[in-house]
Design a protein around this motif. Structure first.
Motif, PDB file in Angstrom:
ATOM      1  N   ASP A 170       0.804  -1.213   0.000  1.00 60.56           N
ATOM      2  CA  ASP A 170       0.000   0.000   0.000  1.00 60.56           C
ATOM      3  C   ASP A 170       0.843   1.273   0.000  1.00 60.56           C
ATOM      4  OD1 ASP A 170       0.940  -0.606   2.519  1.00 60.56           O
ATOM      5  OD2 ASP A 170      -0.819   0.187   3.570  1.00 60.56           O
ATOM      6  N   TRP A 171       2.162   1.139  -0.122  1.00 63.76           N
ATOM      7  CA  TRP A 171       3.045   2.303  -0.206  1.00 63.76           C
ATOM      8  C   TRP A 171       3.190   2.718  -1.674  1.00 63.76           C
ATOM      9  CZ3 TRP A 171       7.534   2.855   3.735  1.00 63.76           C
ATOM     10  CH2 TRP A 171       7.083   2.504   5.017  1.00 63.76           C
ATOM     11  N   ALA A 172       3.550   3.979  -1.883  1.00 64.32           N
ATOM     12  CA  ALA A 172       3.728   4.484  -3.247  1.00 64.32           C
ATOM     13  C   ALA A 172       4.782   3.663  -3.978  1.00 64.32           C
ATOM     14  CB  ALA A 172       4.150   5.949  -3.198  1.00 64.32           C
ATOM     15  N   PRO A 173       4.585   3.413  -5.275  1.00 66.64           N
ATOM     16  CA  PRO A 173       5.563   2.614  -6.033  1.00 66.64           C
ATOM     17  C   PRO A 173       6.985   3.140  -5.936  1.00 66.64           C
ATOM     18  CG  PRO A 173       3.553   2.876  -7.298  1.00 66.64           C
ATOM     19  CD  PRO A 173       3.398   3.750  -6.083  1.00 66.64           C
ATOM     20  N   LYS A 174       7.161   4.465  -5.917  1.00 64.66           N
ATOM     21  CA  LYS A 174       8.526   4.994  -5.845  1.00 64.66           C
ATOM     22  C   LYS A 174       9.167   4.651  -4.505  1.00 64.66           C
ATOM     23  CE  LYS A 174       7.132   9.689  -4.420  1.00 64.66           C
ATOM     24  NZ  LYS A 174       7.242  11.126  -4.769  1.00 64.66           N
ATOM     25  N   MET A 175       8.365   4.528  -3.438  1.00 62.41           N
ATOM     26  CA  MET A 175       8.902   4.121  -2.146  1.00 62.41           C
ATOM     27  C   MET A 175       9.325   2.655  -2.188  1.00 62.41           C
ATOM     28  SD  MET A 175       9.079   6.538  -0.005  1.00 62.41           S
ATOM     29  CE  MET A 175       8.534   8.221   0.186  1.00 62.41           C
ATOM     30  N   ARG A 176       8.449   1.812  -2.715  1.00 58.83           N
ATOM     31  CA  ARG A 176       8.778   0.383  -2.797  1.00 58.83           C
ATOM     32  C   ARG A 176       9.953   0.156  -3.744  1.00 58.83           C
ATOM     33  NH1 ARG A 176       3.432  -0.163  -4.062  1.00 58.83           N
ATOM     34  NH2 ARG A 176       3.900  -1.578  -5.806  1.00 58.83           N
ATOM     35  N   GLY A 177      10.175   1.102  -4.672  1.00 58.81           N
ATOM     36  CA  GLY A 177      11.293   0.964  -5.599  1.00 58.81           C
ATOM     37  C   GLY A 177      12.645   0.999  -4.926  1.00 58.81           C
ATOM     38  N   ILE A 178      12.709   1.514  -3.710  1.00 59.71           N
ATOM     39  CA  ILE A 178      13.972   1.485  -2.963  1.00 59.71           C
ATOM     40  C   ILE A 178      14.457   0.048  -2.803  1.00 59.71           C
ATOM     41  CG2 ILE A 178      15.033   1.988  -0.722  1.00 59.71           C
ATOM     42  CD1 ILE A 178      13.215   4.433  -0.517  1.00 59.71           C
ATOM     43  N   LEU A 179      13.511  -0.891  -2.708  1.00 59.28           N
ATOM     44  CA  LEU A 179      13.881  -2.307  -2.618  1.00 59.28           C
ATOM     45  C   LEU A 179      14.750  -2.733  -3.793  1.00 59.28           C
ATOM     46  CD1 LEU A 179      10.431  -3.784  -1.576  1.00 59.28           C
ATOM     47  CD2 LEU A 179      12.533  -4.036  -0.267  1.00 59.28           C
ATOM     48  N   ASP A 180      14.394  -2.253  -4.985  1.00 55.29           N
ATOM     49  CA  ASP A 180      15.123  -2.660  -6.189  1.00 55.29           C
ATOM     50  C   ASP A 180      16.519  -2.072  -6.251  1.00 55.29           C
ATOM     51  OD1 ASP A 180      12.920  -4.128  -7.094  1.00 55.29           O
ATOM     52  OD2 ASP A 180      12.040  -2.326  -8.011  1.00 55.29           O
ATOM     53  N   GLU A 181      16.762  -1.001  -5.485  1.00 58.77           N
ATOM     54  CA  GLU A 181      18.083  -0.385  -5.488  1.00 58.77           C
ATOM     55  C   GLU A 181      19.072  -1.110  -4.583  1.00 58.77           C
ATOM     56  OE1 GLU A 181      18.346   3.920  -5.522  1.00 58.77           O
ATOM     57  OE2 GLU A 181      16.145   4.040  -5.573  1.00 58.77           O
ATOM     58  N   VAL A 182      18.571  -1.919  -3.647  1.00 57.46           N
ATOM     59  CA  VAL A 182      19.467  -2.658  -2.747  1.00 57.46           C
ATOM     60  C   VAL A 182      20.239  -3.686  -3.556  1.00 57.46           C
ATOM     61  CG1 VAL A 182      19.595  -4.223  -0.771  1.00 57.46           C
ATOM     62  CG2 VAL A 182      18.002  -2.300  -0.737  1.00 57.46           C
ATOM     63  N   GLU A 183      21.574  -3.627  -3.462  1.00 57.39           N
ATOM     64  CA  GLU A 183      22.424  -4.481  -4.294  1.00 57.39           C
ATOM     65  C   GLU A 183      22.924  -5.709  -3.554  1.00 57.39           C
ATOM     66  OE1 GLU A 183      25.378  -1.609  -5.016  1.00 57.39           O
ATOM     67  OE2 GLU A 183      24.026  -0.250  -6.043  1.00 57.39           O
ATOM     68  N   ALA A 184      23.251  -5.539  -2.285  1.00 53.70           N
ATOM     69  CA  ALA A 184      23.813  -6.657  -1.531  1.00 53.70           C
ATOM     70  C   ALA A 184      22.692  -7.513  -0.957  1.00 53.70           C
ATOM     71  CB  ALA A 184      24.711  -6.124  -0.415  1.00 53.70           C
ATOM     72  N   LYS A 185      23.061  -8.653  -0.400  1.00 54.51           N
ATOM     73  CA  LYS A 185      22.073  -9.537   0.211  1.00 54.51           C
ATOM     74  C   LYS A 185      21.486  -8.882   1.465  1.00 54.51           C
ATOM     75  CE  LYS A 185      23.962 -13.887  -1.499  1.00 54.51           C
ATOM     76  NZ  LYS A 185      24.516 -15.220  -1.148  1.00 54.51           N
ATOM     77  N   PHE A 186      20.273  -9.284   1.779  1.00 52.54           N
ATOM     78  CA  PHE A 186      19.592  -8.756   2.948  1.00 52.54           C
ATOM     79  C   PHE A 186      20.035  -9.498   4.208  1.00 52.54           C
ATOM     80  CE2 PHE A 186      16.869  -7.784  -0.637  1.00 52.54           C
ATOM     81  CZ  PHE A 186      16.463  -6.475  -0.377  1.00 52.54           C
ATOM     82  N   VAL A 187      19.990  -8.780   5.335  1.00 55.22           N
ATOM     83  CA  VAL A 187      20.421  -9.337   6.616  1.00 55.22           C
ATOM     84  C   VAL A 187      19.281  -9.211   7.615  1.00 55.22           C
ATOM     85  CG1 VAL A 187      22.078  -9.147   8.517  1.00 55.22           C
ATOM     86  CG2 VAL A 187      22.835  -8.775   6.161  1.00 55.22           C
ATOM     87  N   TRP A 188      19.065 -10.261   8.395  1.00 58.81           N
ATOM     88  CA  TRP A 188      18.002 -10.330   9.395  1.00 58.81           C
ATOM     89  C   TRP A 188      18.496  -9.710  10.698  1.00 58.81           C
ATOM     90  CZ3 TRP A 188      13.047 -11.682   8.849  1.00 58.81           C
ATOM     91  CH2 TRP A 188      12.308 -12.053   9.979  1.00 58.81           C
ATOM     92  N   TRP A 189      17.739  -8.710  11.210  1.00 59.61           N
ATOM     93  CA  TRP A 189      18.227  -7.975  12.378  1.00 59.61           C
ATOM     94  C   TRP A 189      17.089  -7.697  13.370  1.00 59.61           C
ATOM     95  CZ3 TRP A 189      23.348  -7.866  12.019  1.00 59.61           C
ATOM     96  CH2 TRP A 189      24.053  -7.273  13.066  1.00 59.61           C
ATOM     97  N   PRO A 190      16.677  -8.697  14.157  1.00 55.96           N
ATOM     98  CA  PRO A 190      15.674  -8.424  15.195  1.00 55.96           C
ATOM     99  C   PRO A 190      16.258  -7.547  16.285  1.00 55.96           C
ATOM    100  CG  PRO A 190      16.545 -10.644  15.432  1.00 55.96           C
ATOM    101  CD  PRO A 190      17.137 -10.089  14.171  1.00 55.96           C
ATOM    102  N   LEU A 191      15.433  -6.717  16.887  1.00 54.56           N
ATOM    103  CA  LEU A 191      15.885  -5.785  17.915  1.00 54.56           C
ATOM    104  C   LEU A 191      15.554  -6.331  19.308  1.00 54.56           C
ATOM    105  CD1 LEU A 191      14.740  -2.390  16.354  1.00 54.56           C
ATOM    106  CD2 LEU A 191      16.857  -3.670  15.952  1.00 54.56           C
ATOM    107  N   TYR A 192      16.518  -6.224  20.201  1.00 50.55           N
ATOM    108  CA  TYR A 192      16.363  -6.725  21.569  1.00 50.55           C
ATOM    109  C   TYR A 192      16.619  -5.594  22.561  1.00 50.55           C
ATOM    110  CZ  TYR A 192      16.311 -11.389  19.559  1.00 50.55           C
ATOM    111  OH  TYR A 192      15.974 -12.503  18.831  1.00 50.55           O
ATOM    112  N   THR A 193      16.167  -5.824  23.779  1.00 49.67           N
ATOM    113  CA  THR A 193      16.334  -4.817  24.816  1.00 49.67           C
ATOM    114  C   THR A 193      16.430  -5.476  26.180  1.00 49.67           C
ATOM    115  OG1 THR A 193      15.443  -2.727  25.664  1.00 49.67           O
ATOM    116  CG2 THR A 193      13.858  -4.497  25.256  1.00 49.67           C
ATOM    117  N   VAL A 194      16.925  -4.725  27.144  1.00 50.36           N
ATOM    118  CA  VAL A 194      16.918  -5.154  28.536  1.00 50.36           C
ATOM    119  C   VAL A 194      15.823  -4.379  29.263  1.00 50.36           C
ATOM    120  CG1 VAL A 194      19.362  -5.751  28.594  1.00 50.36           C
ATOM    121  CG2 VAL A 194      18.647  -3.411  29.151  1.00 50.36           C
TER     122      VAL A 194
END
Length: 387
Positions: free
Chosen positions: A262-286
């Protein structure tokens, strides 16, 4: 334990060669105290270390000045990195801030540059690479650190700076870090195309696109690359460890494109600009309020002590400040022994971090809100400040 004046006779081990651990090693070195730093990475270039960091006057900048590294930091830093633009999911600019809107100067530096700056300030051989810690146990008057290779290292004083998965933390803290409910899927645009939309969003600093419980966080690095974080509230996935490289970039792009449909196509297009592999990064806290058990000859700094989401930029600043407060206490004649110095450090650090952790939780809820960017705009226009 010996008095602080006898630190030079102690076997001191710092677990972890992140900013807090390296700063502690540098500050001890300036006081004539030798240390051994054990680091799991194979070498200093084993990982990219992530994106940029902003250092504040009362945090990282103060510590680097005490470490004699302020001049070199100034040469590497990017004051223009303080500029931040906030957009809605249609690409409309909602809010823009720069250094004039901040309460303090907070220049940016790439994580790898900061680590290299600290590493280069230490004596050769201080950091022992490829030394992953598996456990820390009390043995008589000393601590025994067991490494993944089966070797052991004994120490009189252990400073745990080994991050979110700290092997030293269980010795003092009952509470393990918990998942915040937010996961980053990180990528990098190593060579942004001239005039690309990602470059327009990020400018010379950071760009944040805010949706409902979702966001794109884009950050310019010193080499002109752009670090992109696709942030979502989602269930924890125990099958993926923090830092896991997602094997099929095209599959991840399709999944993210569906989730941000539901985001504008130009926003989702940022996905296509990513060149390297994606990394999984869950956030943790104390927890905001931590209860630590006193342990003779052992304490924690940085993320090992107080990991939290990155939304206020306080993690590295507070970690560096930990190192300064701890070393100042250890080398002060005001404390009769090492344990009283550690107690003084923890008495300052734990209340300080209660406020910092609470602030970053509030910032996370503001930026990843079911109401979208409405809360951020209300705060910005109320005259009470901004995130």
């Amino acid at each position: 334990m010996p008095t602080p004046a006898g630190l030079k006779e102690l076997d001191i081990v710092i677990a972890g060669a992140g900013p807090a651990g390296l700063a502690a090693a540098r500050l001890l070195h300036l006081n004539g105290v030798g240390v051994k730093v054990l680091e799991r990475d194979a070498d200093r270039s084993a990982r990219t270390q992530g994106g940029s960091l902003d250092l504040g006057e009362d945090g990282g900048l103060r510590v680097l000045a005490a470490a004699g590294l302020a001049g070199e930091f100034t040469r590497l830093a990017r004051p223009q990195g303080q500029r931040t633009s906030y957009f809605d999911t249609d690409g409309n600019l909602l809010l823009a801030t720069d250094e004039s809107d901040e309460d303090e100067v907070r220049p940016e530096i790439d994580r790898l540059q900061l680590r290299s700056l600290l590493l280069d300030s230490l004596l050769a051989g201080t950091v022992e690479w490829g030394r992953a810690l598996t456990s820390v146990e009390r043995r008589g008057e000393r601590w025994r650190l067991t490494l993944a290779q089966g070797e052991t290292v004994d120490a009189d004083l252990v400073i745990g700076a080994d991050g979110i998965g700290s092997r030293t933390r269980p010795a003092v803290a009952r509470e393990a870090p918990v998942y915040t409910g937010v996961t980053f899927i990180a990528g990098e645009i190593t060579h942004p195309r001239p005039g690309s939309y990602a470059a327009e969003v990020v400018g010379e600093g950071s760009g944040l696109v805010l949706g409902h419980d979702k966001a794109f966080l884009c950050q310019r690095n010193g080499d002109r690359s752009i670090r992109v974080y696709f942030a979502q509230r989602r269930a924890e996935d125990p099958s993926r460890a923090t830092g896991t490289t997602l094997a099929d970039p095209d599959f991840i792009r399709r999944e993210l494109d569906r989730e941000f449909a539901d985001w504008a196509p130009k926003m989702r297009g940022i996905l296509d600009e990513v060149e390297a592999k994606f990394v999984w990064w869950p956030l943790y806290t104390v927890p905001t309020e931590q209860r630590w058990a006193a342990r003779s000859g052992l304490t924690l700094v940085g993320d090992a002590a107080h990991v939290m989401p990155p939304f206020t930029g306080q993690g590295v600043n507070m970690g560096l400040l930990d190192a300064l407060v701890l070393v100042t206490a250890l080398t002060s004649p005001d404390h009769v022994d090492v344990d009283s110095a550690i107690a003084a450090y923890e008495a300052e650090m734990l209340p300080r971090m209660a406020d910092a952790v609470a602030a970053t939780h509030a910032a996370q809820d503001l930026l990843l809100s079911p109401e979208g960017p409405a809360g951020l705009l209300a705060l910005a226009t109320s005259g009470r400040g901004q995130c």
